[in-house]
Motif scaffolding. Structure first.
Motif, PDB file in Angstrom:
ATOM      1  N   LYS A  33       0.826  -1.213   0.000  1.00 39.85           N
ATOM      2  CA  LYS A  33       0.000   0.000   0.000  1.00 39.85           C
ATOM      3  C   LYS A  33       0.858   1.260   0.000  1.00 39.85           C
ATOM      4  CE  LYS A  33      -4.295  -1.394   2.214  1.00 39.85           C
ATOM      5  NZ  LYS A  33      -5.273  -0.970   3.221  1.00 39.85           N
ATOM      6  N   ILE A  76      -4.252   2.204  10.856  1.00 41.16           N
ATOM      7  CA  ILE A  76      -4.394   0.800  10.436  1.00 41.16           C
ATOM      8  C   ILE A  76      -4.719   0.631   8.944  1.00 41.16           C
ATOM      9  CG2 ILE A  76      -6.801   0.825  11.228  1.00 41.16           C
ATOM     10  CD1 ILE A  76      -6.583  -2.065  11.980  1.00 41.16           C
ATOM     11  N   PHE A  92     -14.092  -5.747  17.014  1.00 43.95           N
ATOM     12  CA  PHE A  92     -14.887  -5.893  15.789  1.00 43.95           C
ATOM     13  C   PHE A  92     -15.358  -7.310  15.524  1.00 43.95           C
ATOM     14  CE2 PHE A  92     -12.870  -1.855  15.322  1.00 43.95           C
ATOM     15  CZ  PHE A  92     -13.907  -1.086  14.832  1.00 43.95           C
ATOM     16  N   GLY A  99     -15.097   4.631   8.907  1.00 47.70           N
ATOM     17  CA  GLY A  99     -16.323   4.083   9.456  1.00 47.70           C
ATOM     18  C   GLY A  99     -17.564   4.925   9.299  1.00 47.70           C
ATOM     19  N   THR A 115     -20.463   4.139   5.446  1.00 50.47           N
ATOM     20  CA  THR A 115     -21.779   3.649   5.875  1.00 50.47           C
ATOM     21  C   THR A 115     -22.879   4.595   5.413  1.00 50.47           C
ATOM     22  OG1 THR A 115     -20.681   2.777   7.830  1.00 50.47           O
ATOM     23  CG2 THR A 115     -23.069   2.829   7.884  1.00 50.47           C
ATOM     24  N   ALA A 119     -23.435   4.139   1.742  1.00 53.03           N
ATOM     25  CA  ALA A 119     -24.158   2.892   1.457  1.00 53.03           C
ATOM     26  C   ALA A 119     -25.650   3.075   1.724  1.00 53.03           C
ATOM     27  CB  ALA A 119     -23.600   1.757   2.308  1.00 53.03           C
ATOM     28  N   LEU A 126     -24.996  -2.482  -1.770  1.00 49.31           N
ATOM     29  CA  LEU A 126     -23.518  -2.466  -1.775  1.00 49.31           C
ATOM     30  C   LEU A 126     -22.964  -3.118  -3.044  1.00 49.31           C
ATOM     31  CD1 LEU A 126     -22.824  -3.393   1.945  1.00 49.31           C
ATOM     32  CD2 LEU A 126     -22.034  -1.330   0.813  1.00 49.31           C
ATOM     33  N   THR A 138     -16.741   1.861  -1.710  1.00 49.73           N
ATOM     34  CA  THR A 138     -15.329   1.743  -2.092  1.00 49.73           C
ATOM     35  C   THR A 138     -15.321   1.051  -3.451  1.00 49.73           C
ATOM     36  OG1 THR A 138     -15.091   1.241   0.242  1.00 49.73           O
ATOM     37  CG2 THR A 138     -13.103   1.213  -1.049  1.00 49.73           C
ATOM     38  N   ARG A 173      -3.152  -1.274  -5.431  1.00 54.95           N
ATOM     39  CA  ARG A 173      -1.967  -1.723  -4.692  1.00 54.95           C
ATOM     40  C   ARG A 173      -0.716  -1.400  -5.509  1.00 54.95           C
ATOM     41  NH1 ARG A 173      -5.204  -2.383  -1.151  1.00 54.95           N
ATOM     42  NH2 ARG A 173      -5.661  -4.268   0.037  1.00 54.95           N
ATOM     43  N   PRO A 185     -17.471  -5.765  -1.618  1.00 54.88           N
ATOM     44  CA  PRO A 185     -17.622  -4.370  -1.163  1.00 54.88           C
ATOM     45  C   PRO A 185     -16.688  -4.049   0.004  1.00 54.88           C
ATOM     46  CG  PRO A 185     -19.495  -5.700  -0.439  1.00 54.88           C
ATOM     47  CD  PRO A 185     -18.702  -6.546  -1.388  1.00 54.88           C
TER      48      PRO A 185
HETATM   49  C1  HEM Z   1     -20.411   0.346   3.880  1.00 52.64           C
HETATM   50  C2  HEM Z   1     -19.430   0.532   4.708  1.00 52.64           C
HETATM   51  C3  HEM Z   1     -18.002   0.171   4.470  1.00 52.64           C
HETATM   52  C4  HEM Z   1     -17.368  -0.167   3.315  1.00 52.64           C
HETATM   53  C5  HEM Z   1     -17.950  -0.265   1.921  1.00 52.64           C
HETATM   54  C6  HEM Z   1     -15.986  -0.427   3.656  1.00 52.64           C
HETATM   55  C7  HEM Z   1     -15.038  -0.829   2.749  1.00 52.64           C
HETATM   56  C8  HEM Z   1     -13.728  -1.123   3.080  1.00 52.64           C
HETATM   57  C9  HEM Z   1     -12.749  -1.644   2.155  1.00 52.64           C
HETATM   58  C10 HEM Z   1     -12.998  -1.975   0.695  1.00 52.64           C
HETATM   59  C11 HEM Z   1     -11.598  -1.773   2.839  1.00 52.64           C
HETATM   60  C12 HEM Z   1     -10.259  -2.280   2.286  1.00 52.64           C
HETATM   61  C13 HEM Z   1      -9.456  -1.141   1.792  1.00 52.64           C
HETATM   62  C14 HEM Z   1      -8.162  -1.613   1.179  1.00 52.64           C
HETATM   63  O1  HEM Z   1      -8.107  -2.624   0.512  1.00 52.64           O
HETATM   64  O2  HEM Z   1      -7.211  -0.934   1.361  1.00 52.64           O
HETATM   65  C15 HEM Z   1     -11.825  -1.321   4.187  1.00 52.64           C
HETATM   66  C16 HEM Z   1     -10.873  -1.297   5.163  1.00 52.64           C
HETATM   67  C17 HEM Z   1     -11.106  -0.827   6.423  1.00 52.64           C
HETATM   68  N1  HEM Z   1     -12.325  -0.450   6.959  1.00 52.64           N
HETATM   69 FE1  HEM Z   1     -14.092  -0.446   6.011  1.00 52.64          FE
HETATM   70  N2  HEM Z   1     -15.817  -0.217   4.994  1.00 52.64           N
HETATM   71  C18 HEM Z   1     -17.014   0.136   5.532  1.00 52.64           C
HETATM   72  C19 HEM Z   1     -17.296   0.403   6.851  1.00 52.64           C
HETATM   73  C20 HEM Z   1     -16.359   0.440   7.839  1.00 52.64           C
HETATM   74  C21 HEM Z   1     -16.640   0.697   9.228  1.00 52.64           C
HETATM   75  C22 HEM Z   1     -18.019   0.934   9.808  1.00 52.64           C
HETATM   76  C23 HEM Z   1     -15.441   0.706   9.868  1.00 52.64           C
HETATM   77  C24 HEM Z   1     -15.136   0.939  11.318  1.00 52.64           C
HETATM   78  C25 HEM Z   1     -16.016   1.065  12.242  1.00 52.64           C
HETATM   79  C26 HEM Z   1     -14.416   0.436   8.893  1.00 52.64           C
HETATM   80  C27 HEM Z   1     -13.079   0.373   9.150  1.00 52.64           C
HETATM   81  C28 HEM Z   1     -12.128  -0.041   8.243  1.00 52.64           C
HETATM   82  C29 HEM Z   1     -10.712  -0.148   8.565  1.00 52.64           C
HETATM   83  C30 HEM Z   1     -10.064   0.234   9.879  1.00 52.64           C
HETATM   84  C31 HEM Z   1     -10.074  -0.653   7.429  1.00 52.64           C
HETATM   85  C32 HEM Z   1      -8.597  -1.001   7.277  1.00 52.64           C
HETATM   86  C33 HEM Z   1      -8.409  -2.440   7.671  1.00 52.64           C
HETATM   87  C34 HEM Z   1      -6.967  -2.931   7.537  1.00 52.64           C
HETATM   88  O3  HEM Z   1      -6.284  -2.548   6.604  1.00 52.64           O
HETATM   89  O4  HEM Z   1      -6.583  -3.714   8.392  1.00 52.64           O
HETATM   90  N3  HEM Z   1     -15.012   0.258   7.673  1.00 52.64           N
HETATM   91  N4  HEM Z   1     -13.140  -0.945   4.315  1.00 52.64           N
END
Ligand code: HEM
Length: 460
Positions: free
Chosen positions: A83, A98, A117, A272, A276, A279, A329, A335, A340, A399
């Protein structure tokens, strides 16, 4: 024959990868800047299929549109991808949190956050989610009459921000929500803008965009450092995500650097809340244009007999309502793209690719690929009822991405989204306003560019 044998032994070189016609020196950048990514990719896909190359400056950007190739990137060959540069524009906002970190630092950050989580921990947050939704809906009931119109996206952004504040950081953000949401919006817009620029001017240059971004970053810093110092001053750290980060110690017993705690807070607010809200906003657009789906959601929530839904209801009673969100979604993944850096020489989609170049995959297009979905453009929540995913390519629907870097908040979001949707359906029936201007904005996330203007059809 000999060539076929050689190709099997070593994948064909980069020059064999289909490449749409391009400008000398600038490659595809002028087209990308002028038309945006999606039209360029769609045109290239017509001609070249699932895997092709765009040239951006001195780099190649390989566009992978088949789930098999995306599986290689995110799962089977994940160590060849990172990344680093791809995430630089977001790093301006979230530092080493993170979402953007890698290696040992990321593993540590994920280890600290993961227990908050897991399904059980998330289910325990349902009460907070419904209490805040109740508060918002009480306000809506007072404010909106039948026939009134309002931008549901804006309302959902504020609600999602309050829910993140309360559930992860035990913060009542209702007073600060406007200021913080504004700071996030400005910062995100500037960050997206920087990401799309051909030439990124250093942040310390006083361009109007940079000045706005710096101001938004100062507000975010002020908000987050205040959150940290208030919690420290309280003497006890509590049991939420913030506590997990504040209580964490490394092998030498040292706590996380306060700057890193700031980065985590901003990351979780960012990752976060907007996703949401987006969506749910697209869900209301789809519901507003599919009254038969609304009818079914209303019939399902009526089975609750007017009581506030729980996490268990989401598993047992609200299965169609949850499927509505999942189908939304699919059609409108907030997203919509993922990228990458290639960090080790490897083989991708039958071609050899090298460090320094990048890959791009597009859930937005994969989710509408007729090879994996019947009538892909149709909004049909039944696809997500239990048992319906059998036989589907496991990467055809991503998604939340896939593999170790998959969204940590996926259970959280599905729970929150289903509860909010159900509670709104208990109180209101909304249709799409005839004045609504619906357009996708393909930036870091896929927002509804002009919001989603809905009309109150009925109060229930
Ligand atoms: C509809 C809602 C959401 C969608 C579509 C979504 C989508 C994504 C996607 C596609 C990634 C991967 C990104 C990557 O590949 O670099 C990601 C990572 C992440 N999301 Fe979500 N997300 C949503 C909601 C949330 C919520 C509610 C939280 C926290 C409360 C959250 C926290 C995170 C975090 C912290 C990461 C990084 C995880 C890591 O790299 O270890 N997301 N999200």
């Amino acid at each position: 024959m000999l060539q076929a044998l050689l190709d099997r032994v070593s994948p064909p070189p980069i020059d064999s990868i289909p490449t749409p016609s391009r400008w000398p020196v600038f490659g595809h950048l002028p087209m990308l800047t002028r038309h945006g990514l999606m039209p360029v990719v769609e045109a290239a896909r017509q001609k070249h299929g699932d895997f092709f190359r765009l040239c951006v400056g001195k780099h190649s950007l390989f566009v992978a549109l088949h789930p098999d190739a995306v599986e290689q990137i995110l799962l089977t060959d994940k160590d060849s991808y990172g990344k680093r540069d791809t995430y630089d524009s977001i790093r301006v906002l979230v530092g080493d949190g993170i979402l953007t970190s890698e290696g040992e630092l990321w593993r540590r950050e994920r280890r600290i956050a993961q227990p908050s989580f897991n399904k059980g921990s998330v289910a325990a947050l349902a009460g907070k989610m419904t209490r805040l939704t109740e508060r918002t809906l009480t306000r809506w009931t007072q404010r909106y009459e039948v026939g009134d119109e309002f931008d549901v996206y804006k309302e959902l952004l504020a609600l999602a921000m309050e829910i993140i504040g309360e559930t992860l950081f035990s913060l009542d953000l209702s007073a600060r929500v406007d200021e913080s949401a504004e700071a996030f919006t400005v910062a995100l817009e500037q960050v997206s803008g920087r990401g799309n620029q051909m030439l990124q001017l250093p942040l310390h240059w006083p361009t109007p965009g940079n000045l706005r971004l710096r101001k938004a970053l100062r507000t975010l810093d002020a908000v987050t450092f205040e959150i940290i110092s208030r919690r420290r001053a309280a003497g006890t750290h509590g049991d939420d995500l913030l506590a997990a980060y504040l209580n964490a110690r490394d092998e030498q017993g040292a706590p996380l650097d306060p700057r890193l705690v700031r980065d985590e807070i901003v990351t979780f607010f960012l990752a976060g809340h907007e996703t949401t809200a987006i969506a749910l906003a697209w869900t209301f657009y789809l519901l507003g244009t599919h009254p038969e789906v609304w009818d079914r959601v209303i019939a399902e929530v009526d089975a609750l007999g007017g009581r506030v839904p729980t996490a268990e209801d989401v598993q047992t009673t609200l299965v169609y309502t949850k499927a509505v969100l999942q189908e939304s979604l699919r059609l409108y993944p907030p997203t919509w793209s993922g990228g990458r850096d290639i960090v080790a020489e490897t083989e991708l989609a039958g071609h050899r690719v090298h460090p320094g170049d990048r890959v791009l995959y597009l859930p937005f297009l994969m989710h509408r690929d007729p090879r994996f979905w019947d009538e892909p453009e149709r909004f049909e929540p039944v696809r997500f009822l239990p048992g319906q995913a059998q036989g589907r390519h496991k990467l055809a629907y991503i998604p939340f991405s896939a593999g170790p870097r998959m969204c940590i908040g996926n259970h959280f979001t599905l729970l929150e989204g289903t509860l909010v949707l159900a509670m709104i359906a208990q109180r209101f029936r909304l249709s799409l306003s005839p004045q609504a201007r619906i357009a996708q904005e393909f930036q870091i996330t896929m927002r509804p560019r002009h919001g989603v203007l809905v009309r109150v059809e009925a109060k229930r």
